[in-house]
Scaffold this active site. Sequence first.
Site, PDB file in Angstrom:
ATOM      1  N   CYS B  87     -88.278  53.696  43.593  1.00 48.21           N
ATOM      2  CA  CYS B  87     -88.781  55.067  43.708  1.00 48.21           C
ATOM      3  C   CYS B  87     -89.560  55.463  42.453  1.00 48.21           C
ATOM      4  O   CYS B  87     -90.653  54.967  42.237  1.00 48.21           O
ATOM      5  CB  CYS B  87     -87.636  56.028  44.022  1.00 48.21           C
ATOM      6  SG  CYS B  87     -88.195  57.637  44.593  1.00 48.21           S
ATOM      7  N   HIS B 223     -84.366  53.641  48.377  1.00 49.97           N
ATOM      8  CA  HIS B 223     -83.286  53.527  47.389  1.00 49.97           C
ATOM      9  C   HIS B 223     -82.185  52.592  47.894  1.00 49.97           C
ATOM     10  O   HIS B 223     -81.254  53.044  48.575  1.00 49.97           O
ATOM     11  CB  HIS B 223     -82.659  54.906  47.152  1.00 49.97           C
ATOM     12  CG  HIS B 223     -83.458  55.807  46.296  1.00 49.97           C
ATOM     13  ND1 HIS B 223     -83.250  55.928  44.942  1.00 49.97           N
ATOM     14  CD2 HIS B 223     -84.465  56.654  46.592  1.00 49.97           C
ATOM     15  CE1 HIS B 223     -84.105  56.820  44.440  1.00 49.97           C
ATOM     16  NE2 HIS B 223     -84.846  57.279  45.417  1.00 49.97           N
ATOM     17  N   GLU B 225     -79.720  51.353  46.305  1.00 52.43           N
ATOM     18  CA  GLU B 225     -78.404  51.692  45.735  1.00 52.43           C
ATOM     19  C   GLU B 225     -77.719  52.795  46.531  1.00 52.43           C
ATOM     20  O   GLU B 225     -76.505  52.993  46.410  1.00 52.43           O
ATOM     21  CB  GLU B 225     -78.555  52.085  44.251  1.00 52.43           C
ATOM     22  CG  GLU B 225     -79.034  53.488  43.968  1.00 52.43           C
ATOM     23  CD  GLU B 225     -80.530  53.700  44.183  1.00 52.43           C
ATOM     24  OE1 GLU B 225     -81.202  52.743  44.622  1.00 52.43           O
ATOM     25  OE2 GLU B 225     -81.006  54.818  43.934  1.00 52.43           O
TER      26      GLU B 225
END
EC number: 6.3.5.3
Lengths: 160, 262
Positions: B87, B223, B225
């Site tokens: 990002c 993302h 994560e």
Amino acid sequence: MIINLRVWLKIPDAEAATVKNTLLRRMGYQGIVRDVKRERLLSIEAEDVSDTDSLIKQLTRELVNENKENFAVSVDSLELSNGYVPVKVSLWIEDGEAISIRDRLVKRLGLRMIRSVQRANIWKLYITGDDPEAVARKIAEELLVNPNKDRYEISELPRP
Amino acid sequence: MRIAVIQFPGTNCEHETLVAVKECGMEGEIFRWNRPEQELCEFDGYVIPGGFSYQDRVRAGVIASKEPVMATLREEAANGKPIIGICNGFQILVESGILPFGDGVRLALAQNVMIRGGEIVRRGYYCAWTMLRHDAEEKRCSGSYILRRGEILSIPIAHAEGNLVSADKRVIERLIDDGQVVFRYCSERGEIINEFPVNVNGSTENIAGICNPEGNVLGMMPHPERAFFAWQLPWKHPRVQGYGPGRIIFESMRRYIEERRL
């Protein structure tokens, strides 16, 4: 006619401070760049109206928050003062925010005389040295502009 | 195997990224941007996590791209070490010129423009789960090293400026021709449909992630994560055990480093 509305912060401008800090501390412009200031520019194209002052008042009421911002308005010309190089940065790809502003003015506030809105930042670079414009161009290309979406121009330099 | 998770002022995904790194069996630490940049060389790989470095001042990623740590990362990238930019990390890699070709700023991640039926239906910040198709060959890229071509992942996005554009059409053509397009936004069946909501931000060719020519640097807007554990997935029960699709990005990095050492 084109109504040029320049807006700048009364409070410290963190974005301008960050640009100055980056130029001086990270990009080797110590002793070259004295200061950096920033203004937002809205260039509002409108059909001629009988009461221009009234239209300008409506626009500033909608587009400026006087609790934190100052502004200056000029019609057709862009009246800048001297002492700095004005670098005008705008998007060359479609500017959704400018379109939203136009739609807000026309559709919500009923200002049907508004034809278009263009948005830009004017970076006011206070530069020492023999060729401040060349330095300003370098700064624009190194930091202020990503040519894949932005364009810039050095606005006509004010006469000393 | 040590991974540095780079933290700039305004980064806000460093802790969950570090959890993901450690959960994949790697050591890791958060590396603040103002530490001596030479210390970066001691690490085996790098993640530049998401957030809003320097509050996106001027434009997303550009101020961070001027920090000395980025010059060191450029050198480490040239040494073949893996870097994943997520990002805002992707935006920083693009603004620093490390992506796509390492030779200057050839792309921009512009403001989102969502288009359907030829009409702009939405603009600006958007947060949603997206489907990604892995378009690179297996082992082409450090961050998708163990993914096969055509595999589909569901990973969320959250950004206002992810619309990948270039002033030069040849840049996009070269990315495609050289297999540098790693992820593209797709439908649940893997179809590339250049319309919102499949193309969530108007990105050219639905591009969601790219790598450098050598494949060791990956930048991606979604993302991973945030899709690392099964309990993060909205369609799973919150107490479900196990991992989500985002794990494969970090696991790929580990495998890339292991194989590079052999």
